[in-house]
Design a protein around this motif. Sequence first.
Motif, PDB file in Angstrom:
ATOM      1  N   ASN A 133      37.188  42.916  29.710  1.00 32.80           N
ATOM      2  CA  ASN A 133      36.117  43.562  29.414  1.00 32.80           C
ATOM      3  C   ASN A 133      36.468  44.738  28.639  1.00 32.80           C
ATOM      4  OD1 ASN A 133      36.091  43.646  32.697  1.00 32.80           O
ATOM      5  ND2 ASN A 133      38.278  44.878  33.164  1.00 32.80           N
ATOM      6  N   GLU A 170      42.133  39.890  31.699  1.00 35.27           N
ATOM      7  CA  GLU A 170      41.072  40.021  32.571  1.00 35.27           C
ATOM      8  C   GLU A 170      40.668  41.263  31.340  1.00 35.27           C
ATOM      9  OE1 GLU A 170      38.404  40.053  35.158  1.00 35.27           O
ATOM     10  OE2 GLU A 170      38.766  38.197  34.055  1.00 35.27           O
ATOM     11  N   THR A 171      41.282  41.987  31.589  1.00 30.53           N
ATOM     12  CA  THR A 171      41.426  43.359  30.642  1.00 30.53           C
ATOM     13  C   THR A 171      41.077  42.834  28.996  1.00 30.53           C
ATOM     14  OG1 THR A 171      43.720  43.988  31.759  1.00 30.53           O
ATOM     15  CG2 THR A 171      43.256  45.571  29.708  1.00 30.53           C
ATOM     16  N   SER A 200      35.352  35.788  42.611  1.00 27.99           N
ATOM     17  CA  SER A 200      34.875  36.924  42.226  1.00 27.99           C
ATOM     18  C   SER A 200      33.487  37.833  42.900  1.00 27.99           C
ATOM     19  CB  SER A 200      34.204  36.954  40.369  1.00 27.99           C
ATOM     20  OG  SER A 200      33.863  37.887  39.871  1.00 27.99           O
ATOM     21  N   ASN A 232      49.612  36.086  38.629  1.00 31.09           N
ATOM     22  CA  ASN A 232      49.096  37.400  38.873  1.00 31.09           C
ATOM     23  C   ASN A 232      48.901  38.334  37.271  1.00 31.09           C
ATOM     24  OD1 ASN A 232      48.366  37.183  41.150  1.00 31.09           O
ATOM     25  ND2 ASN A 232      49.925  37.827  42.292  1.00 31.09           N
ATOM     26  N   ASN A 233      49.647  38.469  37.101  1.00 32.83           N
ATOM     27  CA  ASN A 233      50.085  39.605  35.647  1.00 32.83           C
ATOM     28  C   ASN A 233      49.142  38.744  34.089  1.00 32.83           C
ATOM     29  OD1 ASN A 233      51.436  41.055  34.095  1.00 32.83           O
ATOM     30  ND2 ASN A 233      51.988  39.537  32.527  1.00 32.83           N
ATOM     31  N   TYR A 282      46.690  36.511  35.297  1.00 37.21           N
ATOM     32  CA  TYR A 282      44.964  36.301  34.292  1.00 37.21           C
ATOM     33  C   TYR A 282      45.260  38.554  34.438  1.00 37.21           C
ATOM     34  CZ  TYR A 282      40.218  36.554  37.460  1.00 37.21           C
ATOM     35  OH  TYR A 282      39.495  36.783  38.103  1.00 37.21           O
ATOM     36  N   LYS A 283      46.385  39.360  35.057  1.00 28.70           N
ATOM     37  CA  LYS A 283      44.800  40.465  34.834  1.00 28.70           C
ATOM     38  C   LYS A 283      45.202  40.827  33.229  1.00 28.70           C
ATOM     39  CE  LYS A 283      47.060  42.604  39.161  1.00 28.70           C
ATOM     40  NZ  LYS A 283      48.034  43.886  39.438  1.00 28.70           N
TER      41      LYS A 283
END
Length: 216
Positions: A138, A134-135, A74, A127-128, A130-131
């Motif tokens: 946020n 992350e959401t 990041s 990936n899923n 992690y997303k």
Amino acid sequence: MEVMVCNMEIPETPRYQYAREKAIDTLIEYGNGVLPISVKNIIYNLPVNIRYNTFSNLLKSGITMSEILDTYKSNDGAVVQCNNGYCIIYNDIDKPSQRIRFTLAHELGHIVLGHLEFDGCLYRLSNNEYKVLETEANQFASQLLSPEPLIRDILKQSKARIIYANQIQNVFDISLESASCVIKRLKSKRGISSYKEGELHTLYSKPLKEIYELYD
């Protein structure tokens, strides 16, 4: 307040309401009643060992920027487990103060929501997965920095019953982009949350009074 959630599976989809309400709970228990909200003050008050490191410090130690980005995946920041606690690493070199505030709140969200208890490192997830995390982080950060119940409070006191993105930006010291997202939620069918609005009003009564006078 339980800060970390252990022994749980990563959800298949983001827990939007859960993340937002955890942010409000954190704010009520560890906030200091001052606006804009100080993320570092909340981190200091938490019963968890959280340290900081910056990109500039890492560069001074001889680590290159490419190595930093390769390690933490990041250009904004990251959080890792370390020494019976956590370390938040953030970019203090080429990011504006509002972005740094969001990054700190985002990484704090990973801690409070228990995300590092899954693995200790967010970079080994699919990936899923992690997303999803992350959401959630946020959502936590957005609610921590610009709590929807406080915005509801300001709206109710406004004679015009309207608030603009630049006003939200100024009151909460967030980016215009983030403030515009709040406006979108205001206009959506879901609207904005009133979760623990009374408790937040009590905690932030002094700055809210000044805001009422400013935007009346």
